[in-house]
Design a protein around this motif. Structure first.
Motif, PDB file in Angstrom:
ATOM      1  N   GLU A   5       0.831  -1.202   0.000  1.00 61.04           N
ATOM      2  CA  GLU A   5       0.000   0.000   0.000  1.00 61.04           C
ATOM      3  C   GLU A   5       0.866   1.253   0.000  1.00 61.04           C
ATOM      4  OE1 GLU A   5      -3.451   2.123   2.788  1.00 61.04           O
ATOM      5  OE2 GLU A   5      -3.014  -0.020   2.973  1.00 61.04           O
ATOM      6  N   THR A  33      -6.629   5.505  -6.496  1.00 62.78           N
ATOM      7  CA  THR A  33      -5.710   4.643  -5.750  1.00 62.78           C
ATOM      8  C   THR A  33      -6.091   4.631  -4.271  1.00 62.78           C
ATOM      9  OG1 THR A  33      -3.887   5.078  -7.277  1.00 62.78           O
ATOM     10  CG2 THR A  33      -3.307   4.236  -5.106  1.00 62.78           C
ATOM     11  N   PHE A  37      -7.829   1.473  -1.745  1.00 60.95           N
ATOM     12  CA  PHE A  37      -7.372   0.995  -0.446  1.00 60.95           C
ATOM     13  C   PHE A  37      -8.366   1.287   0.674  1.00 60.95           C
ATOM     14  CE2 PHE A  37      -3.197   1.210  -2.627  1.00 60.95           C
ATOM     15  CZ  PHE A  37      -2.809  -0.104  -2.407  1.00 60.95           C
TER      16      PHE A  37
END
Length: 253
Positions: A5, A33, A37
């Motif tokens: 991550e 992005t 997550f």
């Protein structure tokens, strides 16, 4: 936060910093992005705006030679970007998150259309701009820059595309000089919006995300200013479109 991550967010920040310096629309890389997550949309947008300021600094520095001929004009335009950014940032904080999630897919779709049509807009503008900017054109430019600042303060994706297309129509300068001016105005908007977020709603800021995006964007801005112009335009636009479509899907699902 896993190593994967952390690496992904830094790389996204670097890519976004380079894209913002060359064209704009870097938020279409970092924002989806962060959504991937699992970060909340508003918090991700605010943290992303803060982080991308670092890329704006290095990008503007890299274009300092192109900026010099437009320095006096930028002094006139900077207040419009400043005011627009404050309005846009306040709208983001005032409107409920559900409204943000409903509006952003539309903004991304509009940004993608502008990215795809960018070359045609610039080609048309090159055939129609005048040799100098008149009083009427300056007023139109000021209003347009303010609305672009509102858009950038609220979300930011394709703010650079909006500015380049508008300034290409209204200014007699070459595209590289206009791109340098875009970097300065975009930096003003991002920094101003970031300050509004910090003062009014600091709880929405995820400092880990800010730091990771900033690290990547800092180097991305340098890369974009040096070698970004050598990238094939079709590849850059195709990447933005693909990532933008992913963002729309993520928000709508």
């Amino acid at each position: 936060m896993s190593a994967f991550e952390i690496s992904a967010i830094i790389l996204a920040g670097m890519w976004a910093g380079a894209i913002n310096t060359v064209v704009g629309s870097g938020t279409l890389v970092t924002f989806p992005t962060l959504l991937f997550f699992g970060y909340p949309a508003v918090s991700a947008n605010i943290s992303n705006s803060l982080g991308l300021v670092a890329g704006g600094l290095t990008g503007a520095w890299g274009y300092r030679r192109e900026i010099r001929p437009l320095r006096d004009l930028l002094i006139k335009l900077a207040p419009a970007s400043f005011v627009g950014a404050i309005i846009g940032a306040l709208l983001l904080l005032v409107l409920p998150e559900s409204a943000f999630e409903a509006i952003v897919p539309i903004l991304i779709a509009l940004a993608l259309v502008l990215v795809v049509l960018g070359p045609r807009i610039n080609a048309w503008a090159a055939r129609h701009h005048a040799d100098s900017i008149t009083g009427g054109r300056l007023v139109v430019l000021l209003v347009g820059v303010m609305f672009a600042g509102m858009y950038g303060g609220y979300f930011g994706a394709a703010q650079g595309v909006l500015l380049i297309g508008m300034m290409s129509v209204l200014l007699p300068n070459g595209l590289q000089e206009i791109n340098g001016a875009k970097n300065v105005l975009g930096l003003i908007v991002n920094f101003t919006a970031a300050m509004v977020f910090l003062v009014i709603d600091p709880a929405q800021v995820n400092w880990a995300i800010v730091g990771l995006v900033a690290i990547g964007a800092f180097f991305g801005g340098l890369i974009g200013a040096r070698v970004g112009r050598l990238m094939p335009p079709w590849l850059l636009r195709a990447t933005i479109v693909i990532i933008g479509v992913v963002a729309i899907v993520v928000l709508l699902v």
